[in-house]
Write an enzyme that holds these catalytic residues in place. Structure first.
Site, PDB file in Angstrom:
ATOM      1  N   GLY A 144       0.813  -1.217   0.000  1.00  0.00           N
ATOM      2  CA  GLY A 144       0.000   0.000   0.000  1.00  0.00           C
ATOM      3  C   GLY A 144       0.841   1.259   0.000  1.00  0.00           C
ATOM      4  O   GLY A 144       0.398   2.315   0.423  1.00  0.00           O
ATOM      5  N   ASP A 171       3.943  -1.325 -13.950  1.00  0.00           N
ATOM      6  CA  ASP A 171       4.494  -1.996 -12.767  1.00  0.00           C
ATOM      7  C   ASP A 171       4.963  -3.408 -13.102  1.00  0.00           C
ATOM      8  O   ASP A 171       6.047  -3.837 -12.704  1.00  0.00           O
ATOM      9  CB  ASP A 171       3.446  -2.059 -11.654  1.00  0.00           C
ATOM     10  CG  ASP A 171       2.918  -0.689 -11.301  1.00  0.00           C
ATOM     11  OD1 ASP A 171       3.523   0.312 -11.730  1.00  0.00           O
ATOM     12  OD2 ASP A 171       1.892  -0.617 -10.601  1.00  0.00           O
TER      13      ASP A 171
HETATM   14  C1  GLA Z   1      -0.298   2.180 -10.372  1.00  0.00           C
HETATM   15  C2  GLA Z   1      -0.658   1.342 -11.600  1.00  0.00           C
HETATM   16  C3  GLA Z   1       0.248   1.668 -12.775  1.00  0.00           C
HETATM   17  C4  GLA Z   1       0.330   3.175 -13.025  1.00  0.00           C
HETATM   18  C5  GLA Z   1       0.589   3.925 -11.724  1.00  0.00           C
HETATM   19  C6  GLA Z   1       0.504   5.416 -11.890  1.00  0.00           C
HETATM   20  O1  GLA Z   1       0.958   1.822  -9.903  1.00  0.00           O
HETATM   21  O2  GLA Z   1      -0.575  -0.022 -11.305  1.00  0.00           O
HETATM   22  O3  GLA Z   1      -0.186   0.988 -13.913  1.00  0.00           O
HETATM   23  O4  GLA Z   1      -0.837   3.633 -13.652  1.00  0.00           O
HETATM   24  O5  GLA Z   1      -0.308   3.552 -10.696  1.00  0.00           O
HETATM   25  O6  GLA Z   1       1.500   5.886 -12.710  1.00  0.00           O
END
Ligand code: GLA
Length: 379
Positions: A122, A172
């Site tokens: 988180g 990510d």
């Molecule tokens: C989260 C999402 C990503 C991206 C970021 C913001 O981490 O999983 O895909 O959109 O927020 O940049």
């Protein structure tokens, strides 16, 4: 996590040694926030915090997973019937990725898995993506599936979109799969083209966890995504990647004000991401510094994803760094972390200013991690 503890715990639960241990890192995003699902640019690095999965094959078609970080809770399911688990929320990351992997590459059987990780949860450092990618790495390695990093990232994202229920982009999972040691990674989220870019020896990646737990993340996140899609549609483009500021200003009068601001963040953030990644390559830290500062203001005022304690951290760290480094919120927002690119000789001063001022102003204690950029699971 040392492999010894992982192996002996595995032995304890499954009565044999694991065949392998897979690892996938979390990430920090240096710049390019919420641009990924708008087919834009992001510039993250994989970090030396991650998830480890010890694994062995089973001779039936069941997946059994034990979560060391959730009091060794166990979750078991049949590959032929993978349903959402209302009780053990963490298990849905496993269930989701195994389900989409099965649809895409059915040639695998059961597995015993033991999971542990040290990515703060988180906090906007992608603990869930690192979990998903580590599971995909473990199963694909066990069964020698022809799974590469890009495909793994797409499956992780699909699991999150269709099974877990967050409309996240690809950043990510892709950095967790494909990051390189010592490098940040410029990713074009439209073509998925990757450019690895060395981080300067002169600077450290310092992550400051505000410890404001992210609230309403999924609903606010999904709402931002809808607003961006609305913006693209009002501008007559397939995604905001295709839009520019002139188009936006021309259309402004016909757009809801909030949609205009959301679109302005994405359009300007894409430009800043390209500029900052190029400047970092050229050793032009002053330009990186300015881009990171503008990114933060844009997230705060146009995209409205920061919270006051995060803004405060950015202010006090910016006072220490000036143009010698950069600082901004990182990740999806509504709490979580700030990332600073700090000259090595200013890292202590950053720690000091946070220790001296943050708690008194906000009532939260911050955690600080000086990170290195590490190798992705499939890199
Ligand atoms: C989260 C999402 C990503 C991206 C970021 C913001 O981490 O999983 O895909 O959109 O927020 O940049």
């Amino acid at each position: 996590m040392d492999n010894q503890t992982l192996s002996s715990t595995f032995q304890q639960y499954y009565g044999e040694a694991p065949t392998l241990v897979a690892h996938a890192p979390g990430r920090v995003n240096l710049i390019g926030e919420h641009t990924d699902y708008n087919e834009g640019f992001v510039f993250p690095a994989a970090i030396n915090f991650g998830t480890w999965v010890a694994a062995s094959k089973r001779d039936d078609n069941e997946i059994s997973v034990t979560a060391m970080d959730y009091d060794n809770q166990q979750n078991q399911f049949a590959l032929s019937d993978i349903q959402y688990d209302e009780e053990q929320g963490w298990a849905n990351y496993v269930r989701g990725v195994v389900k989409v992997l099965k649809e895409s590459m059915p040639e695998f059987g059961g597995a015993n898995l033991l999971v542990t990780g040290n990515v703060p949860q988180g906090a906007g450092l992608s603990s869930s993506a690192s979990f998903e990618v580590a599971i995909l790495k473990a199963i694909s390695a066990l069964y020698e599936l022809p799974l590469d990093g890009v495909k793994a990232a797409l499956l992780g994202q699909k699991a999150e979109n269709t099974f877990v229920g967050c409309s996240c982009g690809i950043m990510d999972q892709l950095i967790s799969a494909m990051g390189n040691e010592g490098m940040a990674m410029l990713l074009d989220c439209q073509s998925l083209a990757i450019e690895h870019s060395p981080l300067p020896d002169s600077h450290q990646i310092v992550i400051i966890n505000s410890n404001v737990k992210r609230g309403l993340v999924d609903s606010e996140y999904n709402l931002r995504r809808q607003q961006c899609e609305q913006g693209a549609s009002l501008l007559g483009v397939a995604s905001l990647r295709e839009a520019n500021i002139d188009m936006l200003e021309t259309a402004k009068a016909h757009m809801p004000e909030v949609v205009y601001r959301r679109a302005r963040h994405i359009i300007t953030e894409n430009a800043r991401t390209l500029k900052a990644s190029q400047a970092l390559k050229n050793g032009d830290i002053a330009t990186v510094s300015k881009a990171m500062a503008e990114s933060h203001v844009s997230m705060r005022d146009d995209f409205e994803i920061t919270v006051r304690p995060i803004d405060y951290l950015v202010e006090i760290i910016d006072e220490v760094l000036g143009t010698s480094g950069g600082v901004r919120m990182t990740g999806g927002g509504f709490g979580g972390c700030v990332v600073a690119l700090a000259p090595t000789d200013k890292v202590e001063a950053v720690k000091q200013v946070v220790a001296n001022k943050y708690f008194d102003e906000t009532g939260y204690n911050a955690d600080i991690y000086v990170c290195t950029a590490t190798q992705g699971a499939f890199a």
